[in-house]
Every structure is written in C-alpha cells, then in structure tokens.
Design a protein around this motif. Sequence first.
Motif, PDB file in Angstrom:
ATOM      1  N   VAL A   9       0.830  -1.208   0.000  1.00  0.00           N
ATOM      2  CA  VAL A   9       0.000   0.000   0.000  1.00  0.00           C
ATOM      3  C   VAL A   9       0.864   1.259   0.000  1.00  0.00           C
ATOM      4  CG1 VAL A   9      -1.914  -1.174   1.139  1.00  0.00           C
ATOM      5  CG2 VAL A   9      -0.255   0.081   2.520  1.00  0.00           C
ATOM      6  N   GLY A  10       2.163   1.075  -0.274  1.00  0.00           N
ATOM      7  CA  GLY A  10       3.043   2.224  -0.382  1.00  0.00           C
ATOM      8  C   GLY A  10       3.590   2.741   0.926  1.00  0.00           C
ATOM      9  N   GLU A  11       3.533   1.925   1.975  1.00  0.00           N
ATOM     10  CA  GLU A  11       4.036   2.339   3.285  1.00  0.00           C
ATOM     11  C   GLU A  11       5.333   1.602   3.605  1.00  0.00           C
ATOM     12  OE1 GLU A  11       2.672   4.766   5.013  1.00  0.00           O
ATOM     13  OE2 GLU A  11       0.991   4.974   3.632  1.00  0.00           O
ATOM     14  N   PHE A  12       5.991   2.033   4.671  1.00  0.00           N
ATOM     15  CA  PHE A  12       7.255   1.421   5.079  1.00  0.00           C
ATOM     16  C   PHE A  12       7.219   1.224   6.587  1.00  0.00           C
ATOM     17  CE2 PHE A  12      11.824   1.151   5.899  1.00  0.00           C
ATOM     18  CZ  PHE A  12      12.226   0.321   4.863  1.00  0.00           C
ATOM     19  N   ASP A  13       7.572   0.024   7.049  1.00  0.00           N
ATOM     20  CA  ASP A  13       7.466  -0.291   8.474  1.00  0.00           C
ATOM     21  C   ASP A  13       8.731  -0.985   8.974  1.00  0.00           C
ATOM     22  OD1 ASP A  13       6.685  -0.803  11.037  1.00  0.00           O
ATOM     23  OD2 ASP A  13       5.094  -2.211  10.528  1.00  0.00           O
ATOM     24  N   LEU A  14       9.450  -0.291   9.866  1.00  0.00           N
ATOM     25  CA  LEU A  14      10.620  -0.881  10.509  1.00  0.00           C
ATOM     26  C   LEU A  14      10.312  -1.385  11.911  1.00  0.00           C
ATOM     27  CD1 LEU A  14      13.368   1.731   9.556  1.00  0.00           C
ATOM     28  CD2 LEU A  14      13.396  -0.687   8.927  1.00  0.00           C
ATOM     29  N   SER A  15       9.136  -1.084  12.398  1.00  0.00           N
ATOM     30  CA  SER A  15       8.824  -1.357  13.807  1.00  0.00           C
ATOM     31  C   SER A  15       8.520  -2.815  14.095  1.00  0.00           C
ATOM     32  CB  SER A  15       7.633  -0.506  14.258  1.00  0.00           C
ATOM     33  OG  SER A  15       6.444  -0.879  13.585  1.00  0.00           O
ATOM     34  N   PHE A  16       8.386  -3.653  13.049  1.00  0.00           N
ATOM     35  CA  PHE A  16       7.961  -5.033  13.276  1.00  0.00           C
ATOM     36  C   PHE A  16       8.910  -5.785  14.207  1.00  0.00           C
ATOM     37  CE2 PHE A  16      10.644  -5.251   9.484  1.00  0.00           C
ATOM     38  CZ  PHE A  16      11.468  -6.322   9.757  1.00  0.00           C
ATOM     39  N   ALA A  17      10.217  -5.483  14.130  1.00  0.00           N
ATOM     40  CA  ALA A  17      11.175  -6.190  14.985  1.00  0.00           C
ATOM     41  C   ALA A  17      10.943  -5.865  16.457  1.00  0.00           C
ATOM     42  CB  ALA A  17      12.607  -5.830  14.577  1.00  0.00           C
ATOM     43  N   GLY A  18      10.679  -4.596  16.754  1.00  0.00           N
ATOM     44  CA  GLY A  18      10.402  -4.210  18.136  1.00  0.00           C
ATOM     45  C   GLY A  18       9.089  -4.768  18.640  1.00  0.00           C
ATOM     46  N   ILE A  19       8.052  -4.747  17.778  1.00  0.00           N
ATOM     47  CA  ILE A  19       6.749  -5.300  18.167  1.00  0.00           C
ATOM     48  C   ILE A  19       6.853  -6.801  18.390  1.00  0.00           C
ATOM     49  CG2 ILE A  19       4.363  -5.648  17.405  1.00  0.00           C
ATOM     50  CD1 ILE A  19       4.577  -2.993  15.891  1.00  0.00           C
ATOM     51  N   PHE A  20       7.578  -7.465  17.523  1.00  0.00           N
ATOM     52  CA  PHE A  20       7.843  -8.894  17.687  1.00  0.00           C
ATOM     53  C   PHE A  20       8.521  -9.164  19.022  1.00  0.00           C
ATOM     54  CE2 PHE A  20      11.294 -12.106  17.046  1.00  0.00           C
ATOM     55  CZ  PHE A  20      10.503 -13.249  17.026  1.00  0.00           C
ATOM     56  N   SER A  21       9.511  -8.355  19.360  1.00  0.00           N
ATOM     57  CA  SER A  21      10.274  -8.544  20.593  1.00  0.00           C
ATOM     58  C   SER A  21       9.408  -8.374  21.835  1.00  0.00           C
ATOM     59  CB  SER A  21      11.441  -7.558  20.635  1.00  0.00           C
ATOM     60  OG  SER A  21      12.181  -7.694  21.830  1.00  0.00           O
ATOM     61  N   ILE A  22       8.666  -7.280  21.898  1.00  0.00           N
ATOM     62  CA  ILE A  22       7.883  -7.029  23.108  1.00  0.00           C
ATOM     63  C   ILE A  22       6.720  -8.012  23.235  1.00  0.00           C
ATOM     64  CG2 ILE A  22       6.280  -5.323  22.123  1.00  0.00           C
ATOM     65  CD1 ILE A  22       6.624  -3.771  24.789  1.00  0.00           C
ATOM     66  N   SER A  23       6.170  -8.464  22.118  1.00  0.00           N
ATOM     67  CA  SER A  23       5.095  -9.460  22.182  1.00  0.00           C
ATOM     68  C   SER A  23       5.626 -10.797  22.678  1.00  0.00           C
ATOM     69  CB  SER A  23       4.448  -9.632  20.804  1.00  0.00           C
ATOM     70  OG  SER A  23       3.901  -8.427  20.346  1.00  0.00           O
ATOM     71  N   ALA A  24       6.824 -11.170  22.181  1.00  0.00           N
ATOM     72  CA  ALA A  24       7.428 -12.436  22.602  1.00  0.00           C
ATOM     73  C   ALA A  24       7.800 -12.406  24.074  1.00  0.00           C
ATOM     74  CB  ALA A  24       8.665 -12.726  21.754  1.00  0.00           C
ATOM     75  N   VAL A  25       8.220 -11.247  24.560  1.00  0.00           N
ATOM     76  CA  VAL A  25       8.606 -11.105  25.968  1.00  0.00           C
ATOM     77  C   VAL A  25       7.381 -11.010  26.870  1.00  0.00           C
ATOM     78  CG1 VAL A  25       9.606  -9.459  27.610  1.00  0.00           C
ATOM     79  CG2 VAL A  25      10.896 -10.128  25.592  1.00  0.00           C
ATOM     80  N   ALA A  26       6.315 -10.388  26.357  1.00  0.00           N
ATOM     81  CA  ALA A  26       5.135 -10.130  27.187  1.00  0.00           C
ATOM     82  C   ALA A  26       4.504 -11.421  27.701  1.00  0.00           C
ATOM     83  CB  ALA A  26       4.107  -9.331  26.393  1.00  0.00           C
ATOM     84  N   VAL A  27       4.450 -12.455  26.868  1.00  0.00           N
ATOM     85  CA  VAL A  27       3.768 -13.691  27.287  1.00  0.00           C
ATOM     86  C   VAL A  27       4.455 -14.322  28.495  1.00  0.00           C
ATOM     87  CG1 VAL A  27       3.038 -15.998  26.593  1.00  0.00           C
ATOM     88  CG2 VAL A  27       2.844 -14.100  24.980  1.00  0.00           C
ATOM     89  N   PRO A  28       5.760 -14.646  28.436  1.00  0.00           N
ATOM     90  CA  PRO A  28       6.386 -15.241  29.620  1.00  0.00           C
ATOM     91  C   PRO A  28       6.512 -14.264  30.788  1.00  0.00           C
ATOM     92  CG  PRO A  28       8.034 -14.831  27.926  1.00  0.00           C
ATOM     93  CD  PRO A  28       6.699 -14.586  27.300  1.00  0.00           C
ATOM     94  N   SER A  29       6.711 -12.979  30.500  1.00  0.00           N
ATOM     95  CA  SER A  29       6.855 -12.005  31.582  1.00  0.00           C
ATOM     96  C   SER A  29       5.560 -11.865  32.369  1.00  0.00           C
ATOM     97  CB  SER A  29       7.280 -10.642  31.024  1.00  0.00           C
ATOM     98  OG  SER A  29       8.561 -10.698  30.454  1.00  0.00           O
ATOM     99  N   LEU A  30       4.458 -11.707  31.666  1.00  0.00           N
ATOM    100  CA  LEU A  30       3.174 -11.549  32.352  1.00  0.00           C
ATOM    101  C   LEU A  30       2.757 -12.837  33.056  1.00  0.00           C
ATOM    102  CD1 LEU A  30       1.208  -9.490  29.656  1.00  0.00           C
ATOM    103  CD2 LEU A  30       2.225  -8.645  31.784  1.00  0.00           C
ATOM    104  N   ALA A  31       3.051 -13.981  32.405  1.00  0.00           N
ATOM    105  CA  ALA A  31       2.626 -15.260  32.983  1.00  0.00           C
ATOM    106  C   ALA A  31       3.524 -15.702  34.132  1.00  0.00           C
ATOM    107  CB  ALA A  31       2.595 -16.338  31.905  1.00  0.00           C
ATOM    108  N   VAL A  32       4.844 -15.574  33.964  1.00  0.00           N
ATOM    109  CA  VAL A  32       5.791 -16.098  34.951  1.00  0.00           C
ATOM    110  C   VAL A  32       6.113 -15.076  36.036  1.00  0.00           C
ATOM    111  CG1 VAL A  32       8.114 -17.030  35.290  1.00  0.00           C
ATOM    112  CG2 VAL A  32       6.786 -17.673  33.254  1.00  0.00           C
ATOM    113  N   LEU A  33       6.412 -13.847  35.626  1.00  0.00           N
ATOM    114  CA  LEU A  33       6.838 -12.836  36.594  1.00  0.00           C
ATOM    115  C   LEU A  33       5.670 -12.174  37.319  1.00  0.00           C
ATOM    116  CD1 LEU A  33       9.681 -11.048  34.563  1.00  0.00           C
ATOM    117  CD2 LEU A  33       9.865 -12.967  36.172  1.00  0.00           C
ATOM    118  N   HIS A  34       4.518 -12.116  36.654  1.00  0.00           N
ATOM    119  CA  HIS A  34       3.387 -11.396  37.248  1.00  0.00           C
ATOM    120  C   HIS A  34       2.181 -12.288  37.527  1.00  0.00           C
ATOM    121  CE1 HIS A  34       5.438  -7.555  36.593  1.00  0.00           C
ATOM    122  NE2 HIS A  34       5.757  -8.010  35.393  1.00  0.00           N
ATOM    123  N   GLY A  35       2.285 -13.570  37.240  1.00  0.00           N
ATOM    124  CA  GLY A  35       1.248 -14.517  37.624  1.00  0.00           C
ATOM    125  C   GLY A  35      -0.022 -14.486  36.812  1.00  0.00           C
TER     126      GLY A  35
END
Length: 335
Positions: free
Chosen positions: A81-107
Amino acid sequence: MTTTTTTTSNITIPRHVSPARRITSGILTRYALVLLWIIMLLILVALVPGDVSAFNAMRTVFSQITPVIFLALGVVITMSVGEFDLSFAGIFSISAVAVPSLAVLHGWPVGLAVVGALVIALILGAINAALIVGLGINSVVVTLGTWSVAGGLAFLLSRETTVSGLDRGLAAISTGRFLGLPHLFWYGLLLVAIVAYIMGATPIGRHMAFVGSNRAVAALAGIAVSRVRIGAYLASALLAGLAGIVISVGNGGFNPASAGAYLLPTFAAVFLGTVAVVPGRFNPIGMFIAAYFLITGVFGLQLLGLTGWVTEVFYGAALIVAVTVSHVLQRRVKG
C-alpha cells in the motif's frame, strides 16, 4: 513501422514472438526463482555428509525461519500500500517477551498473557498509523522510533533477562509436528495462503493495489485511502505480535536481544519475493519462496563450514540484489 505487444500479468512481450516462446518467457520470468531454488536444493542434497540423509537436510530447511514468514507478511502488506514499516522487529520482541513475563513474573494466566501481548502489538500499530496517516509524519522516522521504544520496553518488561518458565506442554502448539514438519511451518503456510487470497481475489486486495500504485487516483475512485493505510499498519503489528507469541510459547521464553537478527532476513525475503510469481509487485507467495530460497543458501554455506560472518554477508548481499532487481521490475511495470 510499429511493433505491437501483448501484456500478460505485467510482463510485456512483443506480438511477433511465437505463442510458445511468449508462454515460456512468461513462465521463466515468474518462476525463475523457483527453478534456482530447486537447483540450490539439489546442490544442498549433494553436499550433505554421508551420515545425514537428504530427507533430514531438506526437513531442516523447511523447519526454519517461520518467524520471518510472519514478519515478512506484515511488511508485504504495508509495502503493497506504499508504506514502510521498521517497527515489526520491536513489536515482535515485546510481544514475545510479554507472554512469559506476564505469565511467569506477574502470575497472569497464559491465555490472558497472550491477549495482553496482542493488545500491546495492536496499540503500537495504532500509534504508527495515527502518527503516519493521521499527522503525515515520515513513516521511516516513526516506525524506527516505535521499534526502538518497543525494544526498550521489552527489556524493561523482561527485567533485562531471558524470561522462561512457561509450561513446556504448551510448546507442542508450536513445535509439535505434522507430516514431519513443525506446526509453525503450517501456520506460516496457512497465513501466506490467506493473505495471498485477500490480496489477489478480494475487493480489499484490489484497493490495496490501487492505493499502493497511486493514492490520489485511488481517492478519486472512491477508495478510503486512509482506512487502507491504517489497516495495513494494524495488520503488520498483529502479525508481528503473533510471531512473538508462537515463538515464545514454543521456546518456553524469549530473549529480547535476539529480535534484531530477523531484520535483514525479513527485508531480503520481501524484496526478493518481488521477482517471483507476480514480478515487480510485493506478493505473499513470492515472499514465501524467497524466504526458503535464502535459508537454503545459508544452510548450504553452513554445510561447507562457513558460519558466523558469512550469514550476515549473504543476507546483506541478497537484500541489495533484491532491492535492485525489484526497483528495475517496478519501473518496467509502471512503464
């Protein structure tokens, strides 16, 4: 004297060329990368050591880089659609971290942690859309900033460590096998098929192509250009979030420092994919072929004993070549 031409799927061939030659030329233009990939696979099979079966070597190739498929699909959508996105790596990172962090560290319950990760991804995608589409800020600047912010928050959320401890029984969702290949491969294949159908056979896909070609003309044609652009950023964020979730669940945790390693392979696959299936256009199937073409090359180099730096050189060179060829093909299509 003028020479008439015939155009088939963006490939222009002079009419004086015989029908058989036109068909052959069209096939070679569309599927040259597939032929090169097959040749590379045959070379790989020949290089496999005697104690490793060719079947296992090929299965190893197809069992890798599924996160790149998820991430590259998001980039294909935004680029189309003519756009450019570099943020996918950061979004990927925080999403991957959020699952174990919220589940393990925060119950949190794992299901709620997964929902939380997707919400975070979509919020970041909405921020991209608001600043780029709403305020008209340059997409490279915004998404680069979003990548940095998301990556930093991933380290904060994980307390700057590799968070693990998810129930290993959940790993079967990602690493379980069907027909000898991990479920992740089939998830990626299914997503590619869905996105390819949407982009190639639905009004939404036609609107995306219209917007990517010329926003002003698309607006005059009655297409909601802003909605299409916003939807592209949200879809890209959602796919990056899904990639993070399936990887963290499959591995039982995630190290946020590893997310940057997916940047080069993702862009290389996206741009190299424009030389296959639909030449000159960003397309999901071409990207899928290009991604596994690249990993086949890397795996072959590793079999030759070339590791470490050679992977970065290979992906970097592939990206330069892919962007160059893509640029030439797009100029031909627009011409």
